[in-house]
Design an enzyme around this catalytic site. Structure first.
Site, PDB file in Angstrom:
ATOM      1  N   TYR A  25       6.446   5.409   7.741  1.00 25.46           N
ATOM      2  CA  TYR A  25       7.185   4.445   6.798  1.00 25.46           C
ATOM      3  C   TYR A  25       6.261   3.467   5.894  1.00 25.46           C
ATOM      4  CZ  TYR A  25      11.561   2.080   5.383  1.00 25.46           C
ATOM      5  OH  TYR A  25      12.291   1.242   4.589  1.00 25.46           O
ATOM      6  N   GLY A  26       5.233   4.146   5.604  1.00 26.04           N
ATOM      7  CA  GLY A  26       4.356   3.485   4.687  1.00 26.04           C
ATOM      8  C   GLY A  26       4.883   3.534   3.220  1.00 26.04           C
ATOM      9  N   GLN A  28       4.332   6.148   0.913  1.00 24.93           N
ATOM     10  CA  GLN A  28       5.360   7.134   0.833  1.00 24.93           C
ATOM     11  C   GLN A  28       6.466   7.302   1.509  1.00 24.93           C
ATOM     12  OE1 GLN A  28       5.121   9.260  -1.980  1.00 24.93           O
ATOM     13  NE2 GLN A  28       3.117   8.247  -2.653  1.00 24.93           N
ATOM     14  N   ASP A  83      -4.145  11.133   6.814  1.00 27.16           N
ATOM     15  CA  ASP A  83      -4.994  12.236   7.176  1.00 27.16           C
ATOM     16  C   ASP A  83      -5.684  12.268   8.261  1.00 27.16           C
ATOM     17  OD1 ASP A  83      -4.071  13.541   4.635  1.00 27.16           O
ATOM     18  OD2 ASP A  83      -5.768  12.531   3.617  1.00 27.16           O
ATOM     19  N   HIS A 108       0.567  15.699   1.200  1.00 25.67           N
ATOM     20  CA  HIS A 108      -0.767  15.896   0.766  1.00 25.67           C
ATOM     21  C   HIS A 108      -1.144  17.231   1.579  1.00 25.67           C
ATOM     22  CE1 HIS A 108      -4.840  15.629  -0.371  1.00 25.67           C
ATOM     23  NE2 HIS A 108      -5.439  14.703   0.559  1.00 25.67           N
ATOM     24  N   GLY A 134       3.841   5.087  -3.433  1.00 27.17           N
ATOM     25  CA  GLY A 134       5.128   5.346  -3.237  1.00 27.17           C
ATOM     26  C   GLY A 134       6.174   4.179  -3.801  1.00 27.17           C
TER      27      GLY A 134
END
Length: 332
Positions: A25-26, A28, A83, A108, A134
């Site tokens: 929930y960052g 993006q 990532d 990504h 985002g």
């Protein structure tokens, strides 16, 4: 040329009746989940129980579950996690609960392209990657617009993976601006190269070098900041709106001539040669290996670089000057 798709090419009904889980929930994650919900989709957010974002997501009206619970209940799982931590979370909290999951989605291609994550053969593997932060994905959606995105299919187990990717892109507002078709390899490698050689690396070091050249030449730091940092936004906005020609049309002829004759003396053939070296490290996976090893070792070198950057004189004078500009807002 790549294929481009718009609202009329995507069918939201493809997602109807499917449970969509957004992990994270960052920047993006909040945009994908909220936009999909407002597009009429059945969405839940998957988070660690101790996550600081849990209450934020609930306050925004979203259903929140732990990551294993969200995955176990979902048909489509979108993983929007960092990532460097994605593989460990996938192995522990996603892979064991995927019996009912038909589609695994990413924002990504890093972990798929570099084979950190190898999904089971029964799932579609797709990517929907908005080409913006985002908060803009969210804001433009709320304003009835959208940002462009990239879509890709890595594994088409169902035969309908592309339609699912397009439907998701429509649900978050991206087909309003255009969804461009690519593949995981090209998205990952161009994204990493662009960040390193131009957007986050090349430009930042060009700005710092210009600032240092002026201050070492005896010019006030405030003036050096304005010329090498502050005014950069004005030029980038002109690039964004009209390309290189649009920028040159809008600046003075002195600036246009000076830029075209002196720019190649700064960014020359040797610079391009080093850029090709950076691209090679992205292509052969050595950058990915370096970054993952840095993260696993505790990120001490990374933190030292952050500290060095924060303490650069341009950051010191910049913080002071930005504090004087009420129109910018208090962002440090």
């Amino acid at each position: 040329m790549v294929n481009a798709y718009y609202d009329s090419d995507a069918d939201l009904s493809v997602l109807k009746g499917k449970k969509c889980a957004v992990l994270g929930y960052g920047s993006q994650g909040h945009a994908h989940s909220l936009n999909l919900k407002e597009s009429g989709m059945d969405v839940c957010v998957g988070l660690r129980k101790e996550s600081a974002s849990w209450k934020k997501a609930e306050a925004a009206g979203l259903e929140v579950k732990t990551i294993p619970e969200a995955v176990a209940a979902a048909d489509i799982v979108m993983i929007l996690l960092p990532d460097q931590t994605m593989k460990a979370i996938y192995d522990a909290d996603v892979a064991p609960y995927m019996d009912n999951v038909s589609t695994l989605a990413f924002g990504h291609g890093f972990n798929i392209h570099y084979k950190q994550i190898v999904p089971p053969g029964h799932v579609d593997v797709i990517m929907i990657a908005p080409k913006s932060p985002g908060h803009l994905v969210r804001r433009t959606y709320q304003n009835g617009q959208g940002v462009p995105c990239l879509i890709a299919v890595e594994q088409d187990a169902s035969g309908h993976a592309k339609n699912i990717a397009l439907a998701w892109a429509k649900g978050i507002g991206c087909t309003r601006a255009g969804a461009l078709e690519t593949n995981f390899k090209d998205e990952t490698e161009t994204d990493l190269f662009g960040e390193q050689a131009v957007l986050c690396g090349g430009v930042a070091d060009l700005v710092k070098s210009g600032f240092e050249t002026l201050t070492e030449g005896g010019y006030p730091a405030d003036l050096a900041y304005f010329e090498c940092m502050h005014e950069l936004k004005l030029i980038v906005d002109l690039f964004y709106e009209g390309g290189l020609s649009g920028m040159n049309y809008s600046v003075s002829e002195t600036a246009e001539y000076g830029g075209m004759t002196r720019g190649p003396r700064v960014i020359d053939a040797d610079t391009k040669k080093r850029m090709k070296g950076i691209l090679a490290e992205v292509q052969d996976g050595s950058f990915a290996k370096e970054w993952l090893e840095e993260s696993k070792s505790g990120g001490k070198h990374f933190e030292a670089l952050r500290k060095q950057n924060r303490e650069h004189p341009i950051e010191v004078v910049g913080k002071k000057l930005r504090g004087m500009m009420s129109f910018i807002g208090n962002k440090g």
